[in-house]
Design a protein around this motif. Structure first.
Motif, PDB file in Angstrom:
ATOM      1  N   CYS A 701     -15.009  10.743  80.879  1.00  0.00           N
ATOM      2  CA  CYS A 701     -15.837  11.387  80.071  1.00  0.00           C
ATOM      3  C   CYS A 701     -16.616  10.373  79.323  1.00  0.00           C
ATOM      4  N   THR A 703     -18.628  11.238  76.292  1.00  0.00           N
ATOM      5  CA  THR A 703     -19.019  11.845  75.199  1.00  0.00           C
ATOM      6  C   THR A 703     -18.747  10.881  73.990  1.00  0.00           C
ATOM      7  N   CYS A 705     -15.921  10.073  72.051  1.00  0.00           N
ATOM      8  CA  CYS A 705     -15.187  10.218  70.780  1.00  0.00           C
ATOM      9  C   CYS A 705     -14.475   8.983  70.515  1.00  0.00           C
ATOM     10  N   PHE A 707     -12.252   8.419  68.484  1.00  0.00           N
ATOM     11  CA  PHE A 707     -10.731   8.756  68.173  1.00  0.00           C
ATOM     12  C   PHE A 707      -9.784   8.761  69.699  1.00  0.00           C
ATOM     13  N   CYS A 708     -10.537   9.277  70.701  1.00  0.00           N
ATOM     14  CA  CYS A 708      -9.646   9.397  72.163  1.00  0.00           C
ATOM     15  C   CYS A 708      -9.657   8.365  72.803  1.00  0.00           C
ATOM     16  N   PHE A 710      -7.800   8.888  75.583  1.00  0.00           N
ATOM     17  CA  PHE A 710      -7.632   9.812  77.046  1.00  0.00           C
ATOM     18  C   PHE A 710      -8.912   9.598  77.731  1.00  0.00           C
ATOM     19  N   ALA A 711     -10.060   9.524  77.292  1.00  0.00           N
ATOM     20  CA  ALA A 711     -11.193   9.541  78.077  1.00  0.00           C
ATOM     21  C   ALA A 711     -11.396   8.156  78.555  1.00  0.00           C
ATOM     22  N   GLY A 747     -11.892  15.916  80.099  1.00  0.00           N
ATOM     23  CA  GLY A 747     -12.899  15.367  79.929  1.00  0.00           C
ATOM     24  C   GLY A 747     -14.307  15.894  80.286  1.00  0.00           C
ATOM     25  N   ILE A 748     -15.230  15.512  79.841  1.00  0.00           N
ATOM     26  CA  ILE A 748     -16.787  16.179  80.073  1.00  0.00           C
ATOM     27  C   ILE A 748     -17.103  15.208  81.322  1.00  0.00           C
ATOM     28  N   LYS A 827     -19.880  14.522  70.380  1.00  0.00           N
ATOM     29  CA  LYS A 827     -19.326  15.565  70.420  1.00  0.00           C
ATOM     30  C   LYS A 827     -19.842  16.663  69.590  1.00  0.00           C
TER      31      LYS A 827
HETATM   32  S1  SF4 Z   1     -12.078  13.765  76.586  1.00  0.00           S
HETATM   33 FE1  SF4 Z   1     -12.458  15.166  74.874  1.00  0.00          FE
HETATM   34  S2  SF4 Z   1     -12.092  14.035  73.015  1.00  0.00           S
HETATM   35 FE2  SF4 Z   1     -11.936  12.492  74.733  1.00  0.00          FE
HETATM   36  S3  SF4 Z   1     -13.967  11.620  74.705  1.00  0.00           S
HETATM   37 FE3  SF4 Z   1     -14.234  13.376  76.031  1.00  0.00          FE
HETATM   38  S4  SF4 Z   1     -14.907  14.929  74.820  1.00  0.00           S
HETATM   39 FE4  SF4 Z   1     -14.186  13.481  73.388  1.00  0.00          FE
END
Ligand code: SF4
Length: 1022
Positions: A701, A703, A705, A707-708, A710-711, A747-748, A827
């Motif tokens: 991803c 995007t 974010c 706070f994320c 995970f991406a 993820g995107i 986002k």
């Molecule tokens: S996985 Fe979701 S929360 Fe994490 S960066 Fe991508 S859109 Fe944002």
């Protein structure tokens, strides 16, 4: 132009010469430079330009783009005083160029070696001209932008030219739709002058799309969407030099924050006959040169600056000396439709003139070389092949030998090939993450320094007395603090230390940071709270109530509130000695409006960013000051708010609700007890959970974010994508383990095919027809709709048909854009979240609702968020539950960058769960806590303060684990039961819709203890 003193000019020039930062005033002074001062200014600007070219390996090169100009429509809803491009329908053979006409221009251009198709058109003509609307309807396009998108694809497929889109003002969502069909886009800022927009007779009066705030928002949204974007200023349209300086600084701010401004055009006004501004003098070329030079000095060496060569007469050398490094688009075929009286110079002439100044003219593509070389996230994968066919891979410039030919524009292959670390869902608990941050940490989130610049500096933060609670402390200490009472530009009023709701990393006591044990809330030092009997109350409250003679009376006055809740209203009044007049206040608070509750009431309608602006309102006050300041007792403000909560839960004012979020000690216990009474009224004593499996099908991803954790970047060691078969296999495993639901989010990933989300839902339903598919956040819905160019409603209907049963209401974070644009680079805005959710409810897809809190937000944000959720529920009735998601900070980029605080405190967690129950009473029955983010003891505490649901067994929870949550990636049924047991409440497995699973499902889940073997085998948890 007004004059400035010679000494002021010399001073500003000396600062420019020495590379010092210039401010708006100095820039305005420099804009007056003429004669020898202008020469000096140009010299300094040239030096900066040359350094920038050297840095990117293009020393001595000035670029241009060989293009054709496609005036898709000359109709426009605006009425700019200088424009000859826009016209009326009766003067045109048709409102739009036909597809054949578009392709004919593009083909001719391709034959002449052009590589860019510049789509220039008026702003949303269908809003003003019925002829435009009718044409679009007749040809099957929803709006002008759909037609632009379709034509861009045809041009890519049939000619190989690269579209550059100039369709005027675009929304965040428009940019998502158009990014996959164009390597670059643009829109001139023109000016930040509001006067030109607001005053009759000025250039932009009556042109809705020329509101400078709207145009700046477009630049920001383009940056958030990672679109290489062209913008610029138009000089001589009535703006002042100060306006001009401010416009340049505004562009610089956006360029720095997002890195997406690929070029800045400095264009001079040329009066045209038949326009309202025909009498105005042209901007002089010296004026243009001075503006280019100061733009170069302000924007710095990395920004590409362009002057259109057909507007500079023969003063090519002057513009080069001023610091340009690009001549923009030049067409050997089509005229400049915006300045038709000024033909483009021949490319050979431009080459000659450029050489006379000692530079080589080289052709670039519409997307600038730096973005070509960087690729992702700037270039959509659907355009890789088109750009690669024309670009020199070493320099990113146009390849001289490139052959133009159409290439299919198609959904990329490979989005569902299994790749990367597909066992991360179990390995996150064993070997953990490979690295604490993604490889492109420094730029995927935008510029951290610029982000900090968005935040006004704050006074020192009073230390918090309550430590954070969700996860152990990070070993990476953040470096800056932040006032969440002043999260955005333009926060109203001047806050004081007392009122500014200052929240910062520094607010965590040093001991809490270094000692996990210190992070346990004072009231739960033993790890297990005092637990009342089922249906009982905490001891102090009960005693107080028993002693209060008017308990029953207060309940009556409440007009419908439970007698227990009303009793609490009274008991709260007894907590400390009632001041004179308290009786009257009590009566008022028992049901009547309480005008004088706090001065904070006045703040209820104020902007959140203005919270705590020193008005005495409680809204923005430091969260922990409400009770402690009363020497351990309960402040009158909190006491009054408690009374109101008990008798009129949904009617709490913002200020009262904020006061409750500051409740501590006995006040907090009282708050929890009120919430618990309401919970009992709404859903009884059962604590519910669902047996489900999270399937995060990809973590790739861009995007951004913040706070994320995970991406990942696609090349990172922890990146993975699951194939459709793997997704179906996991659903099957979950089904075998008794699950009734899979929760799918990912993820995107830029490679996901347009049909990806439908394919995922189908894959699960085909393998496990009885499984409830709870899938796709509003961000994913918009991504899917953008990729397929479907409306949100049509997309959701198709998703429902493909098997989606409900939507997670994630991606809500805090539904306030001032917070969101700090939390995330790209986002979706709050408005889009609301649109997706309400549309889902409209088409019969229920959703959950969520709030992620405790990062850069303040208590008023929480209150307003919950109230917004309530108001949506009152409109649609489509929310099944409200889920509170405390921010997990440990590996969160925004924490690592030193901007966010380390999550909410234990006190805040208790208070906000209780407050959610109270504010949502009568609207949303189910309040869910997240065991993933809260420790077991905190889950138990919030279960005694309004919560009735624990979410799911999850089986594989990777998102919070990647962020540093220490609470495991699944919970067995036994563990959930054990967690609740001490409360004495009954525990029940539920379906997604809070119904009762079939006996077969219950038996299967009992047999597996709610978690499939493949995840338990690695780390036995039970
Ligand atoms: S996985 Fe979701 S929360 Fe994490 S960066 Fe991508 S859109 Fe944002």
């Amino acid at each position: 132009m007004s004059l400035v003193s010679d000494s002021a000019l010399r001073r500003a020039l000396a600062r420019a010469r020495d590379g010092k930062a210039l401010d708006v005033t100095e820039v305005a002074v420099l804009l007056h430079a003429r004669g020898e001062h202008l020469d000096a200014l140009l010299e300094h600007a040239s030096r900066v330009r040359d350094a920038g070219l050297r840095a990117v390996g293009r020393e001595g090169i000035i670029t241009y783009s060989k293009k054709v100009f496609i005036p898709l429509t000359r109709l426009c809803r605006d009425r700019c005083g200088y424009c000859t491009f826009a016209t009326a329908p009766h003067k045109l053979p048709a409102p739009f160029l036909s597809p054949d006409e578009v392709l004919e221009i593009a083909r001719q251009g391709a034959a002449m070696g052009c590589k860019e198709a510049l789509f220039t058109l008026g702003d949303r003509p269908e809003d003003r001209w019925h002829q435009a609307r009718s044409w679009l309807d007749a040809h099957g396009y929803d709006d002008t932008l759909s037609y632009v998108r379709a034509m861009a694809i045809r041009v890519l497929e049939e000619t190989g030219l690269l579209p550059h889109l100039n369709p005027g003002v675009l929304t965040w969502r428009d940019l998502q739709r158009l990014k996959p069909v164009a390597p670059s886009m643009g829109m001139m800022l023109e000016t930040t002058s509001r006067r030109l927009f607001e005053e009759k007779g000025e250039a932009h009066y009556g042109s809705p799309d020329k509101d400078p705030a709207v145009r700046l928002r477009v630049l920001e949204d383009a940056g958030r969407t990672n679109v290489p974007f062209t913008t610029g200023i138009l000089i001589g349209i009535g703006e002042t030099v100060e306006d001009r300086a401010e416009s340049i600084f505004a562009i610089r701010r956006v360029a720095r924050e997002y890195g997406g401004i690929q070029e800045v055009i400095v264009q001079n006004f040329r009066a045209k006959p038949d326009t309202a501004m025909r009498g105005l003098p042209d901007a002089s070329l010296e004026e243009l040169a001075a503006t280019i030079a100061v733009a170069r000095l302000v924007l710095g060496p990395r920004v590409r600056i362009q002057a259109p060569p057909n507007l500079v007469d023969s003063e090519y050398a002057l513009m080069i000396r001023a610091g340009i490094d690009d001549w923009g688009g030049v067409s050997p075929l089509t005229p400049d439709h915006v300045n038709p009286e000024r033909p483009w110079p021949q490319i050979s002439l431009l080459e000659e003139r450029t050489a006379e100044s000692g530079f080589e003219l080289r052709e670039r593509l519409t997307i600038y070389p730096e973005y070509v070389v960087a690729g992702e996230p700037w270039l959509d994968p659907r355009l890789f092949a088109h750009v690669a066919a024309l670009a020199d891979p070493a320099t990113g410039l146009a390849r001289p030998d490139a052959v133009l030919r159409g290439l299919p524009w198609q959904e990329p292959d490979g989005g569902f090939a299994s790749s990367g670390r597909v066992d991360l869902h179990v390995e996150v608990d064993t070997s953990g993450r490979t690295s604490d941050r993604r490889d492109d940490f420094d730029h995927v989130y935008g510029d951290w320094t610029a982000l900090r610049d968005r935040l006004p500096s704050t006074p020192p933060t009073p230390p918090s007395t309550t430590p954070p609670s969700t996860t152990p402390p990070s070993t990476t200490p953040p470096s800056t603090s932040l006032s969440d009472g002043a999260l955005s530009d333009g926060a109203a009023g001047g806050g004081t230390a007392e009122s500014g709701a200052t929240r910062s990393v520094a607010s965590v006591s040093p001991r809490a940071e270094s000692d996990p044990a210190a992070r346990v809330a004072p009231s739960t030092a033993a790890g297990v709270p005092a637990v009342p009997a089922p249906g009982g109350r905490v001891a102090e409250g009960t005693a107080a109530e028993a002693a209060h003679p008017d308990a029953g009376h207060a309940g009556t006055a409440a007009g419908g509130a439970s007698s227990a809740a009303a009793e609490r209203a009274s008991s709260a009044a007894d907590v400390d000695a009632a001041p004179p007049g308290a009786a009257a206040e009590d009566a008022a608070s028992a049901g009547a409006p309480v005008d004088g509750v706090t001065a904070g009431d006045a703040s209820a309608g104020a902007s959140i960013t203005g919270a705590g602006a020193g008005d005495g309102a409680t809204a923005g006050r430091a969260p922990l000051a409400g009770v402690g300041a009363m020497g351990g007792g309960v402040s009158g403000e909190v006491r009054r708010a408690l009374r109101r909560a008990a008798v009129d839960p949904g009617g709490l004012s913002d200020a009262e609700a904020v006061a409750l979020l500051g409740a501590e000690g006995e006040a907090l216990d009282e708050l929890a007890a009120i919430a618990d009474d309401l919970r009992r009224q709404a859903v009884g004593d059962e604590v519910t959970y669902v047996v489900n499996r999270n399937i995060n099908f990809t973590n790739v991803c861009y995007t951004g974010c913040r706070f994320c954790a995970f991406a990942q970047r696609r090349t990172d060691a922890d990146a993975y994508t699951l194939s459709l078969d793997q997704v179906a296999d996991r659903a099957q495993e979950a089904w075998d383990a008794g699950a009734t639901e899979v929760c799918m989010q990912g993820g995107i990933h830029p490679d996901l095919p347009g049909t990806a989300y439908f394919d995922l839902a189908r894959a699960v339903k085909e393998r496990t027809p009885g499984m409830h598919v709870h899938a796709f956040s509003p961000m994913e819905v918009i991504n899917g709709a953008s990729r397929t160019d479907m409306s949100i409603q049509a997309w959701l209907e198709a998703a429902k048909e493909a098997g989606v049963d409900s939507l997670p209401g994630t991606a809500a974070e805090i539904l306030d854009d001032d917070v969101r644009w700090v939390l995330t680079k790209g986002k979706l805005p709050a408005k889009e979240w609301v649109e997706v959710i309400t549309t889902a409810h409209k088409v019969g897809i229920p959703t959950t609702s969520t709030m992620m809190y405790g990062h850069v937000d303040n208590h008023l944000h929480w209150v307003r968020h919950i109230k917004l959720i309530r108001s949506l529920q009152e409109r649609t009735g489509g929310f099944s539950e409200f889920v509170l998601l405390p921010f997990v900070h440990t590996s969160a980029p925004i924490y690592l960058a030193g901007i966010a605080r380390p999550g909410p405190t234990a006190q805040e967690n208790r208070a906000v769960h209780a407050l959610a129950r109270i504010l949502l009473h009568g609207a949303i029955k189910n309040i869910q806590c997240s065991w993933v983010k809260l420790r077991d003891d905190l889950c138990r505490q919030v279960l005694q303060g309004g919560v009735n649901d624990l979410g799911g067994t999850l089986m594989e929870e990777t998102i919070s684990r990647m962020a540093g949550s220490e609470n495991g990636s699944y919970k067995t049924i036994s563990e959930l039961r054990e967690m609740v047991e001490v409360t004495g409440r009954p525990v029940r497995q539920r379906t997604t819709e809070y119904g009762v699973p079939t006996d077969e499902r219950l038996a299967a889940s009992e047999a597996s203890d709610g978690v499939c073997k493949s995840v338990r085998r690695v780390l036995p948890m039970a």
